[in-house]
Design a protein around this motif. Structure first.
Motif: not given
Length: 167
Positions: A140, A133-137, A112-114, A142-144
């Motif tokens: 789960n 990017c915004l993603y889930k580690d 899951e990445i934007e 959310n990280k920048l």
């Protein structure tokens, strides 16, 4: 299913992206795993006797002598070996090959990445980033992330070297 267009690559929301996360001086950069040639021990590093070269030493990879660079938390190049770095990552893209000394290097598969363009205040070439990017580690959360590439890092290092020659 939604699809996004990103730098001529089609990104799907069910895709998995293999990245490496390079950590040094409190900074974490995300690099495509395909641009990581190898991870070498700090014990492979030969110290730089001449501090005018803007790198802390060299390692040998595939019979080639590669400079090893190390960033400070302000993204300047250290000229001497800091005590808190333990691994050399060799980056390669086409004919570019160099190494960075990192505190830690980890591989991740992100599903899951934007990707987002850099805001104007960050797009000043003082920071070697291509995107945010915004993603889930793995937990789960959310990280920048700050995304870069071997080409971008190489251009940034060369710019710093040219600047230090003028001083």
């Amino acid at each position: 299913m939604t699809d996004l267009q990103f730098k001529n690559k089609l990104l799907r929301d069910d895709a998995k992206y293999h990245v490496s996360i390079l950590s040094f001086a409190g900074i974490k950069l995300i690099v495509p795993q395909s641009e990581i040639l190898s991870i070498e021990s700090i014990y492979e590093l030969e110290s730089n006797e001449d501090n005018d070269n803007n790198y802390i030493g060299v390692i040998y990879k595939q019979g080639i002598k590669l400079p090893v660079y190390c960033f400070s938390k302000s993204m300047d190049i250290y000229k001497s070996l800091p005590e808190d770095r333990f691994q050399c990552v060799v980056l390669q893209h086409e004919n570019i090959m160099f190494s960075l000394l990192c505190y830690e290097i980890s591989n991740a598969v992100i599903s899951e990445i934007e990707f987002h363009n850099l805001p104007v205040c960050m797009n000043n070439k003082r920071i070697p980033l291509t995107h945010l990017c915004l993603y889930k580690d793995a937990e789960n959360i959310n990280k920048l992330g700050m995304v870069t590439s071997a080409v971008c890092l190489n251009e940034y290092i060369n710019k710093l070297k040219r600047h230090s020659m003028k001083l």
